[in-house]
Structures are given as structure tokens and as C-alpha cells.
Design a protein around this motif. Sequence first.
Motif, short mmCIF file in Angstrom:
data_model
loop_
_atom_site.label_atom_id
_atom_site.label_comp_id
_atom_site.label_asym_id
_atom_site.label_seq_id
_atom_site.Cartn_x
_atom_site.Cartn_y
_atom_site.Cartn_z
N TRP A 263 0.60 -1.29 0.20
CA TRP A 263 0.11 0.26 -0.26
C TRP A 263 1.20 0.85 -0.02
CZ3 TRP A 263 -1.05 4.30 3.46
CH2 TRP A 263 -2.12 4.92 3.19
N GLU A 264 1.95 0.88 0.73
CA GLU A 264 2.90 2.22 0.92
C GLU A 264 4.17 2.65 -0.26
OE1 GLU A 264 4.33 5.64 2.24
OE2 GLU A 264 2.48 4.45 2.22
N SER A 265 4.76 1.48 -1.07
CA SER A 265 5.39 1.52 -1.58
C SER A 265 5.51 1.05 -2.92
CB SER A 265 6.76 0.38 -2.10
OG SER A 265 5.19 -0.93 -1.96
N LEU A 266 3.82 0.66 -3.71
CA LEU A 266 3.63 0.10 -4.94
C LEU A 266 2.86 1.35 -5.21
CD1 LEU A 266 3.50 -2.92 -5.07
CD2 LEU A 266 5.78 -1.93 -5.57
N PHE A 267 1.99 2.28 -5.02
CA PHE A 267 1.61 3.32 -4.66
C PHE A 267 2.49 4.56 -5.52
CE2 PHE A 267 -0.59 7.30 -3.62
CZ PHE A 267 -1.46 7.22 -4.76
N HIS A 268 2.01 5.09 -6.65
CA HIS A 268 2.40 6.47 -7.70
C HIS A 268 1.59 7.78 -7.33
CE1 HIS A 268 3.46 8.93 -11.33
NE2 HIS A 268 4.51 8.32 -11.00
N ARG A 269 2.29 8.53 -6.48
CA ARG A 269 2.43 9.61 -5.95
C ARG A 269 1.63 11.03 -7.12
NH1 ARG A 269 1.87 8.56 -0.72
NH2 ARG A 269 3.82 7.28 0.54
N SER A 270 2.07 10.90 -8.07
CA SER A 270 1.18 11.87 -9.09
C SER A 270 0.06 11.47 -9.73
CB SER A 270 1.95 12.27 -10.04
OG SER A 270 3.18 11.86 -10.50
N ILE A 271 -0.82 9.74 -9.56
CA ILE A 271 -1.61 9.48 -10.02
C ILE A 271 -2.33 9.89 -11.10
CG2 ILE A 271 -2.45 8.13 -8.18
CD1 ILE A 271 -3.04 6.11 -9.87
N MET A 272 -2.85 11.17 -10.26
CA MET A 272 -4.42 12.10 -10.34
C MET A 272 -3.86 12.82 -11.42
SD MET A 272 -6.56 10.11 -8.66
CE MET A 272 -7.48 11.36 -9.27
N ASP A 273 -2.61 13.45 -11.43
CA ASP A 273 -2.39 14.00 -12.08
C ASP A 273 -1.17 13.90 -13.94
OD1 ASP A 273 -2.40 15.79 -10.07
OD2 ASP A 273 -0.21 15.86 -9.73
N LEU A 274 -1.61 12.31 -13.81
CA LEU A 274 -1.18 11.52 -15.51
C LEU A 274 -2.51 11.85 -16.00
CD1 LEU A 274 1.02 8.71 -13.98
CD2 LEU A 274 1.96 11.31 -14.66
N GLY A 275 -3.40 11.74 -15.63
CA GLY A 275 -4.89 11.58 -16.61
C GLY A 275 -4.99 9.86 -17.45
N PHE A 276 -5.82 10.32 -18.89
CA PHE A 276 -6.02 9.28 -19.73
C PHE A 276 -5.12 9.52 -20.79
CE2 PHE A 276 -8.88 9.28 -16.67
CZ PHE A 276 -9.59 8.34 -15.85
N MET B 19 1.37 2.27 -12.49
CA MET B 19 2.12 1.63 -10.76
C MET B 19 1.93 -0.08 -11.81
SD MET B 19 -0.61 2.80 -8.03
CE MET B 19 -2.35 2.15 -9.01
N VAL B 20 2.08 -0.54 -12.37
CA VAL B 20 1.68 -1.94 -13.04
C VAL B 20 3.32 -1.95 -13.59
CG1 VAL B 20 1.17 -3.59 -14.03
CG2 VAL B 20 -0.26 -2.06 -13.64
N HIS B 21 3.96 -0.72 -14.05
CA HIS B 21 5.14 -0.44 -14.91
C HIS B 21 6.03 -0.75 -13.15
CE1 HIS B 21 5.51 -1.13 -18.81
NE2 HIS B 21 4.56 0.32 -18.82
N LYS B 22 6.20 0.02 -12.10
CA LYS B 22 6.82 0.42 -11.00
C LYS B 22 6.81 -1.68 -9.89
CE LYS B 22 7.15 2.47 -7.07
NZ LYS B 22 6.63 3.84 -5.71
N ALA B 23 5.54 -1.81 -10.17
CA ALA B 23 5.72 -3.50 -9.58
C ALA B 23 6.40 -4.10 -10.55
CB ALA B 23 4.27 -3.92 -10.05
N MET B 24 6.22 -4.45 -12.65
CA MET B 24 7.12 -4.85 -12.89
C MET B 24 8.63 -4.83 -12.17
SD MET B 24 6.46 -5.55 -16.79
CE MET B 24 7.27 -6.77 -17.66
#
Length: 607
Positions: free
Chosen positions: A29-42, A154-159
Motif C-alpha cells: 500500500w505504501e511502496s507500490l503507489f504512484h504519488r502523482s497518479i491523479m495528475d497523469l490523466g488518461f 504503478m504496474v510498471h513500478k511493480a514489474m
Amino acid sequence: MKLEAVIPFLGKYRPFVGRCCQTCTPKSWESLFHRSIMDLGFCNVILVKEENTRFRGWLVRRLCYFLWSMEQHIPPCQDDSQKILESFGVQSVISERAGGSELTSSMKKEVQHILGHIQAPCYSFLLRIFSWLMLRFLNCLFLNVQLHKGQMKMVHKAMQAGSPLVLLCTHKSLLDGILLPFVLFSQGLGVLRVAWDPRICSPTLRSLLRKLGGIFLPIETLSLDSSEGVLTRAVVHAVVEQLLVSGQPLLIFLEEPPGVQGPRMSALGQAWLGLVIQAVQLGIIPDAMLVPVATTYDMVPDAPSDEYRALAPLGLWTGALAILRSLRGWGGSHRACVRVHLAQPFSLQEYTSNARSCWGSRQTLEQLLQPIVLGQCTAVPDTEKEQEWISVTGPFLALKEEDQLLVRRLSHHVLNASVASAAVMSTTIMATLLLFKHPKLLGEFSWLTEETLLRGFDVGFSGQLRYLVQHTLSLLRAQVTLLRIHQGDLLVVPRPGPGRTHLARLSAELLPAFLSEAVGACAVRGLLAGRVPPEGPWELQGIELLSQNELYRQILLLLHLLPQDLLLLQPCQSSYCYCQEVLDRLIQCGLLIAEESQALWSSCSSF
């Protein structure tokens, strides 16, 4: 500084969905979260232009789909048949059957035969041609295929952590099995191995899908105790182990295919998940990253307007005719939208260790309910879903009882996360309004959208309200009748029969957002039913005082009565916590008012 409270509404604020469970997986929950996730868009996955290739020019603009497909990186596919043949499990079964003698050519052919029914080597050129055809097909069928860039980060970070990815997905359409591999392949995840259900594919189609990365579990032999079934189980274990060791991502559907009557959870999907858990427990791989996935459609392409067809094996020519029929019926300006949702990944090793440490002394449902039946106890026990201990058959025969419980709890946990992260589409909201006869569609559409956002569920659309409603009605043109009345107003009437059935199926996608209120309203109605005369009108005379303990008891009875595949409660959440959440929702929406009686007992008043 003055602070102003802002209510989330369409087009400005969206709730964040997709975080993993902080109770079961706090490190993830802490390490695999992208901090700027809401700013990236679709991003629109199927929007490929000249800028997406290395070349420029007039000819490139017309061949950009083909050039883009040829430039995609495909990792070299290694033939692991020899490693599978030399694996410890396969060698143990063969040595038992041969009496300790050496491996014969007939045994090699038998293993190769079983392996050929499970998987096949991927062909790079076939994958590129298929990607090019899929790109053209999806552009003709859909307006866009939306993917959140932050979720992909987040998926790339986990990979990058080095553990293999296991994507656990809902199953809304038969198109999911080819849409999701294409989307993730275009985002640089490589060739995705898809665990297909062999019941929905003909032998010819299975042969093609195996060359494109599909794998099939021969469930007709896994349930047998014969020597052939034991050897098949050993080969399947070896295939999954080699697949995870090589780092190839695996996609598993946790729901039954669309149109299947019965439980929502797929026994076949749980069998695949059990194989992954066993590989981690045996130390074949140190860990695996689980990613809940959901796909939502404005309109499901392979769903007929009247009812789902009987689940028959889909052949190669049948699938081609279905594609042509979809292109003819869905072509033109009124095309649907698709959203692919990737929830936050989490560690399987972390979840397993935390889940087992929380298990205390357990009793079966029979042991819990026997004192109530015999009159020795009157309180309803908190069974905490002990129905999961009922023995099962089929692919689970090779799993221990404790491993079965772990697979079932993890499946409910992941499917709950997938459903919670799935966006509500515009057709779902419109179908709900039409079924419940809301006369003013523009205002009620905006109201129901805001109510959905306030409950923590995202919506899969945006734009001006009038054009959005017009687009939604154009997608539902086969299920509704449009009548123009005076002053330019439009009267929308659902068509009876199959049209109303299809609208009901669409509106069911909104149930998870309002499930707590639905359970609470049923509990309140059950308590008030005993206070209203059967022959009298169903109207409350004033305010009725309800005890909190009575509401808890009634909600618990409903939780034990309703199917677990419908509720999809998190196994780490207590039933009493869910009861309190239901009461909070009822108070929040104004159906109940919390009061404190003179005897200092908590109570609720119902209108």
C-alpha cells in the motif's frame, strides 16, 4: 485561510479508486503507489498516429498501424518443453509409473501431447499481424479504449521489482481475452499469457489462441484420480512454474464467462490462482505481484439485445462472423467506449503471511448454528463467512483444505478490489433511470452521477451533459423508443420484452455502488413488516424507533442469507464493521436518524 467545502461532481473531481488493502498488504500500500497518479490523466490506447512511429511522411500516415505493430518489442520466446520434462514433479510421476526405470520415448510423447493441449510457442510475426488487425478492428468497433496513465505507472513500478505479474480480472465479455493482451502489449508489458476457459473455444480456435499466448487447463483430467490425471496435474504445475520463473505476465479471469448461470466466482480461475500460490509456497519464485483488473463497456459487443445465447464452444468461423456482425451493427458515428482499470498491485507473499497470521480458532457453520437450532443460544453468531469451509470438487482436489480457504479468501478480496475500481458507464446510469421511470433525464442523470461519485465509485465518461445524454440514447436506440412531444421535448420509453431485460442487465452494474443501502433498506423493511398490519396500507404513521441491536441482527441475517458472490465482502473485514457501515450509509442518505434514548441505548429513527 478560508476553506471551502466542494462536493465532487461530473467533470471536475473524481474519487481515487484502486488502492490495495492497507490491512492485508500495508507494505504494498505504501511502496507500490504512484504519488502523482491523479495528475497523469488518461490515454486512448487505440489512437495511433504518425507520431507513434519512427518515420514521417504521406505513406507513413496510411501505414502507421502496420509500422506501429512491426516496431513493438516482443521478448524472445523460449521453448521450455525440455525444462518441463525435466522438472521434479513430472520426473517423480514418470518414475512411479515406470517403476524407477529410465524415461522412454512413449512417456516423452505422452508428456509432449499433454503439453501441446496446454500451451504452444508464440510466433512473433503472428503476434504482430494480430496486433495490426486488432488495432484496425478496435478503431472500427469503439470510439476509444481509455487507460489511466497513473495506473499503468504503478504496474510498471511493480514489474521493476523483479517478481512476475499475475493479473486477476473480471469477465464482462468474451472480447476481454484479446482486448486486455493487446492493451498491455501496447504499453510495453510484453506477451501476456491468458488462461482461457476451454469450454468456450472450439479445438481450432484453441490452437490459434495457444500460438498467440493462450494457455488452457485440461479440467476434464484434473478431476480424475487415474494415472493420466496425476501426470496432467504434474505437467500443469511445471508449466505454471516455468511461466512464472521466466517472468511472463499471466492473466486469470476470476469470474465465470458471460451468460453462465450460477455462482459468480470461477472455479477454473481459482484453480489457476491456486497453482500460483503453490509455486510461491514451494519457493519456486520468491514472490508474485497481483494486479486486480476490470474492463467496463458502454455496451458489451457480444451480448445480444434479447438475452445471452447458450454457452456453446466458439469456433473460428463463428467468431469471424460475430466480428463482421459487430462491425456492421456497431459501425458509424455511434460507437461505444471502453475503460480498462488496473488497481494497485500488491505482494502475494505479504498477503499470504498476513492472512495466515490472522487466522485463529475456526468452527464450521454446522458447529456455529447447532446451538441455535437446539435452543441453547438465541444470539446470531458472527460466522465470518465460515461457509467457505464446505468441501469442493473439481480442480481443487489437489489442494489442501487450508489452501482452498486461502484461495477463496484471496479471490473474494481481489474481485472486490476489481469491482470497486471499475467505473460506472453512462449507459448504466441511463438504463437505471429509464427502468425506474425518472421523467427528467437531464437533471436526474446529473444527480445519479453525483451520487455515484460521492460513494467512492468512478464514472467512465465526461463532457457536456446534453451531448452526453444524446450519445447514451444513441447507444440504447435498440432498447428504447424516442417520441417527440410539444416544445421540442423528447419522451424516452423503454421497449417491452427483450429491451427491458437488456436495460435491467445494464443497470445491475450500478448495484455495487448502492449495495450497502440496499441491504440496509431490506433490513429496515423486515423490522417494520412486523409492526404494520398485513391488511393495512404500507405507510408509516409518524416516526418508528428501531434499536441498533435489532438492526445489527437483521443485517447479519441478510449477510448469511445472501450469496457471497453477490456481496463480495473483504475477508479481512468483520461482519459487525460492515453492519456499522450499512447504518452509516442509511444515516448519510437520510433514511435513518441516529438518536440516543433516555436509557442510554443507541437507537435509530426511521421515516
